[in-house]
Design a protein around this motif. Structure first.
Motif, PDB file in Angstrom:
ATOM      1  N   VAL A  68       1.530   9.216   6.891  1.00  0.00           N
ATOM      2  CA  VAL A  68       2.553  10.063   6.703  1.00  0.00           C
ATOM      3  C   VAL A  68       3.535   9.001   5.852  1.00  0.00           C
ATOM      4  O   VAL A  68       3.955   7.968   6.377  1.00  0.00           O
ATOM      5  N   ASN A  69       4.154   9.508   4.758  1.00  0.00           N
ATOM      6  CA  ASN A  69       5.051   8.703   3.977  1.00  0.00           C
ATOM      7  C   ASN A  69       4.828   7.549   3.821  1.00  0.00           C
ATOM      8  O   ASN A  69       5.558   6.256   3.830  1.00  0.00           O
ATOM      9  N   PRO A  70       3.456   7.256   3.187  1.00  0.00           N
ATOM     10  CA  PRO A  70       3.067   5.893   2.821  1.00  0.00           C
ATOM     11  C   PRO A  70       3.785   5.303   1.507  1.00  0.00           C
ATOM     12  O   PRO A  70       4.114   6.022   0.859  1.00  0.00           O
ATOM     13  N   GLN A  71       4.049   3.888   1.477  1.00  0.00           N
ATOM     14  CA  GLN A  71       4.522   3.347   0.307  1.00  0.00           C
ATOM     15  C   GLN A  71       4.152   1.956   0.215  1.00  0.00           C
ATOM     16  O   GLN A  71       3.930   1.429   1.312  1.00  0.00           O
ATOM     17  N   VAL A  72       3.861   1.463  -0.882  1.00  0.00           N
ATOM     18  CA  VAL A  72       3.304   0.258  -1.029  1.00  0.00           C
ATOM     19  C   VAL A  72       4.746  -0.874  -1.000  1.00  0.00           C
ATOM     20  O   VAL A  72       5.647  -0.593  -1.656  1.00  0.00           O
ATOM     21  N   LEU A  73       4.479  -1.780  -0.057  1.00  0.00           N
ATOM     22  CA  LEU A  73       5.830  -2.841   0.103  1.00  0.00           C
ATOM     23  C   LEU A  73       5.436  -4.220  -0.722  1.00  0.00           C
ATOM     24  O   LEU A  73       6.455  -4.642  -0.898  1.00  0.00           O
ATOM     25  N   TRP A  74       4.188  -4.327  -0.879  1.00  0.00           N
ATOM     26  CA  TRP A  74       4.030  -5.683  -1.543  1.00  0.00           C
ATOM     27  C   TRP A  74       2.642  -5.688  -2.297  1.00  0.00           C
ATOM     28  O   TRP A  74       1.634  -4.710  -1.702  1.00  0.00           O
ATOM     29  N   ALA A  75       2.536  -6.084  -3.356  1.00  0.00           N
ATOM     30  CA  ALA A  75       1.213  -6.203  -3.888  1.00  0.00           C
ATOM     31  C   ALA A  75       0.785  -7.519  -4.637  1.00  0.00           C
ATOM     32  O   ALA A  75       1.666  -8.262  -5.065  1.00  0.00           O
ATOM     33  N   SER A  76      -0.433  -7.950  -4.508  1.00  0.00           N
ATOM     34  CA  SER A  76      -0.824  -9.262  -4.708  1.00  0.00           C
ATOM     35  C   SER A  76      -0.758  -9.402  -6.339  1.00  0.00           C
ATOM     36  O   SER A  76      -0.790  -8.442  -7.018  1.00  0.00           O
ATOM     37  N   SER A  77      -0.512 -10.499  -6.827  1.00  0.00           N
ATOM     38  CA  SER A  77      -0.564 -10.890  -8.317  1.00  0.00           C
ATOM     39  C   SER A  77      -2.195 -10.748  -8.713  1.00  0.00           C
ATOM     40  O   SER A  77      -2.346 -10.540  -9.935  1.00  0.00           O
ATOM     41  N   ASP A  78      -2.987 -11.066  -7.872  1.00  0.00           N
ATOM     42  CA  ASP A  78      -4.381 -10.927  -8.186  1.00  0.00           C
ATOM     43  C   ASP A  78      -4.791  -9.568  -8.268  1.00  0.00           C
ATOM     44  O   ASP A  78      -4.497  -8.493  -7.603  1.00  0.00           O
ATOM     45  N   THR A  79      -5.682  -9.159  -9.332  1.00  0.00           N
ATOM     46  CA  THR A  79      -6.274  -7.877  -9.598  1.00  0.00           C
ATOM     47  C   THR A  79      -7.598  -7.639  -9.157  1.00  0.00           C
ATOM     48  O   THR A  79      -8.333  -8.598  -9.303  1.00  0.00           O
ATOM     49  N   ALA A  80      -8.163  -6.423  -9.190  1.00  0.00           N
ATOM     50  CA  ALA A  80      -9.386  -6.286  -9.079  1.00  0.00           C
ATOM     51  C   ALA A  80      -9.730  -4.775  -9.634  1.00  0.00           C
ATOM     52  O   ALA A  80      -8.860  -3.782  -9.924  1.00  0.00           O
ATOM     53  N   ILE A  81     -10.800  -4.627 -10.284  1.00  0.00           N
ATOM     54  CA  ILE A  81     -11.249  -3.408 -11.074  1.00  0.00           C
ATOM     55  C   ILE A  81     -12.385  -2.609 -10.272  1.00  0.00           C
ATOM     56  O   ILE A  81     -13.265  -3.307  -9.728  1.00  0.00           O
ATOM     57  N   HIS A  82     -12.275  -1.279 -10.052  1.00  0.00           N
ATOM     58  CA  HIS A  82     -12.834  -0.472  -9.271  1.00  0.00           C
ATOM     59  C   HIS A  82     -13.228   0.818 -10.093  1.00  0.00           C
ATOM     60  O   HIS A  82     -12.216   1.488 -10.657  1.00  0.00           O
ATOM     61  N   ASP A  83     -14.241   1.488  -9.829  1.00  0.00           N
ATOM     62  CA  ASP A  83     -14.477   2.723 -10.230  1.00  0.00           C
ATOM     63  C   ASP A  83     -13.652   3.776  -9.460  1.00  0.00           C
ATOM     64  O   ASP A  83     -13.564   3.759  -8.262  1.00  0.00           O
TER      65      ASP A  83
END
Length: 168
Positions: A73-88
């Motif tokens: 409930v009420n989710p929000q991103v607080l931090w994201a890595s600088s590394d990335t990934a690719i997904h379908d």
């Protein structure tokens, strides 16, 4: 409860930000049950309340059939890595098409449970992509908005061909 009807692309409701939950009473439990039951009925990995026409910040995730369902409930991103990934990625609201999306490889996100308790989780890899995908939906960002204009236009053409080829 029976599964609810899915909102289908290009319905405008998929592009609207969902409202935060402030009442953690029976109505929230009913909404979460509807999202859960619909996710199970359509065999989705993740589903939000806006997918079933309820503009509220509720999402349910189950990464595999042998896993427990998780309600956020009420989710929000607080931090994201600088590394990335690719997904379908794809959506039950736009069946038959998928495309590769680049997102942060790991995130920390905050949310509340059905009782209103505040929590945080850190996730990586595929799980991070799923959580970000569903939070985007709650923010009114449909997954194809993450594509380049060229990829989005090509995907929309494929989707239109699929829709016109399938019987109503």
């Amino acid at each position: 409860m029976p599964a609810r009807t899915l909102v289908q692309y290009p319905d405008r409701r998929l592009s609207l930000a969902a409202s935060p939950i402030s009442d953690f009473g029976p109505s929230l439990k009913s909404t979460a049950d509807d999202v859960r039951d619909t996710l199970l009925a359509v065999s989705a990995i993740g589903l939000t309340a806006p997918h079933i026409g309820i503009p509220e910040r509720v999402m349910v995730i189950r990464l595999s059939p042998d896993e427990d369902l998780r309600i956020y409930v009420n989710p929000q991103v607080l931090w994201a890595s600088s590394d990335t990934a690719i997904h379908d990625e794809g959506s039950v609201s736009m069946p038959g098409v998928r495309e590769r999306i680049t997102r942060p490889a790991g995130i920390r996100f905050g949310f509340q449970d059905l009782d209103g308790s505040t929590r945080e989780e850190e996730v990586e890899g595929f799980e991070a992509a799923v959580v970000q995908h569903e939070i985007d939906q709650l923010d009114g960002i449909f997954w194809i908005d993450r594509l380049s204009r060229l990829k989005r236009d090509r995907l929309l053409k494929r989707f239109e061909k699929l829709k016109s080829a399938s019987p109503l």
